[in-house]
Design an enzyme around this catalytic site. Structure first.
Site: not given
Ligand code: FAD
Length: 294
Positions: A17, A49, A109, A111, A125, A150
């Site tokens: 990354e 991003y 998603r 933060d 997400a 998370h």
């Molecule tokens: P989600 O998958 O949406 O999860 C967030 C919360 O919602 C979790 O508690 C989950 O249990 C809950 N949830 C998920 N789906 C559902 C559903 N369908 N119904 C109900 N609840 C649900 N951040 C950035 O800003 N830019 C980046 O480039 C970036 N890269 C990252 C790369 C990696 C490998 C990781 C692990 C994290 C990265 N992050 C990045 C951080 C990330 O954006 C944060 O951790 C954010 O808080 C959660 O994103 P997520 O996509 O995991 O969210």
């Protein structure tokens, strides 16, 4: 190339990354990083991003992904967050990515802002992943996962239930949040498999090579520090050179153990540090060659 094919054909995939710098005037740093990484045996490179809330980064992600593909011939994985984005914003970004030949997206998603609730065309997400697949099946979509849960989830079981929704929305591989304790990863992998999630999980590894990185990293992602790692940090914290070497060795040990335990991928959080990425890659190259029978 669709990154899914890499996982279909390789036992263990190795990726890295990089991130666009926060300020526009330091953007050259990432170009220097990529130049420094040229020639290393890496299967794909992901580009963050807007991590850390930077607007400059958002505009640079596609540009850097395109450079990785065109200049260095490596497949890029472009991160994309949806907090505060409208459907139109996402459609515009998808058009931009397709026009420059970027096929792989890490759907996130992002933060939530510390204050205020942003407009949420996509709550999770999984909603973004489903929307990307619906809008244009050209794209391959990956997702993030959290071996230590998370922060918004009640517990790991709930988080894994939600992870299943993300995979059902079309995500073809998952990358973990960084961790320092492989046993936590193995327990998570087992739980995820029991929940019926079968896509490859790639382990996120961040070498800790500076004292300042320790507190920052733990505060940011909540990774637990096993006693063995805590001892290294406290023993060598007064000597930058020793801490650098101990941190590199610890990451190499983690990767050696993961590959021996059939991990499907290792994703190195390079922090744009060329020397670190080179060291780790060269120290572990033979492991990947061996399991992939190259
Ligand atoms: P989600 O998958 O949406 O999860 C967030 C919360 O919602 C979790 O508690 C989950 O249990 C809950 N949830 C998920 N789906 C559902 C559903 N369908 N119904 C109900 N609840 C649900 N951040 C950035 O800003 N830019 C980046 O480039 C970036 N890269 C990252 C790369 C990696 C490998 C990781 C692990 C994290 C990265 N992050 C990045 C951080 C990330 O954006 C944060 O951790 C954010 O808080 C959660 O994103 P997520 O996509 O995991 O969210």
């Amino acid at each position: 190339m669709n990154i899914k094919e890499l996982f279909d054909h390789k036992k263990t995939v190795y990726s890295m990354e990089v991130f666009p710098p926060k300020k526009a005037d330091s953007v050259d740093a990432v170009y220097n990083t990529l130049y420094g990484l040229r020639g290393l045996p890496v299967d794909f490179i992901s580009v963050t991003y807007g991590a850390g809330g930077s607007e400059v980064q958002k505009h640079k992600t596609a540009e850097i992904a395109s450079l990785i593909k065109k200049e260095y011939g490596i497949e890029p994985l472009s991160h994309l967050t949806c907090v505060g984005s409208t459907k139109e914003d996402i459609v515009d970004t998808l058009k931009e990515l397709k026009a420059i030949g970027v096929q792989n997206i890490l759907a996130l998603r992002g933060d939530m802002p510390a204050e205020g609730t942003p407009s949420m065309a996509f709550a999770h997400a999984s909603d973004l992943a489903a929307f990307i697949k619906e809008t244009d099946p050209y794209f391959n979509v990956a997702g993030a996962c959290y071996p230590e849960c998370h922060v918004d989830a009640k517990d790991l079981d709930e988080d894994i239930e939600n992870l299943k929704k993300k995979v059902d929305a079309g995500v073809t591989h998952l990358t973990t949040q960084l961790f320092f304790d492989n046993d936590i990863f193995y327990a998570f992998r087992e739980k995820v498999e029991k929940a019926g999630i079968t896509v490859p999980i790639t382990a996120g590894i961040m070498p800790i090579v500076k004292r300042t990185q320790v507190e920052r990293t733990v505060a940011m992602c909540g990774a637990s520090i096993p006693a063995k790692f805590a001892r290294l940090i406290s023993k060598y914290s007064e000597s930058p050179e020793a801490l650098n070497q101990a941190g590199l060795s610890y990451a190499v040990d983690q990767i050696t153990d993961l590959v021996a335990n059939d991990v499907r991928g290792v994703h190195l959080y390079t922090m744009n540090n060329v020397e670190t990425a080179k060291y780790i890659t060269q120290a572990t190259e033979s492991l990947f060659k061996s399991v992939n029978k190259l």
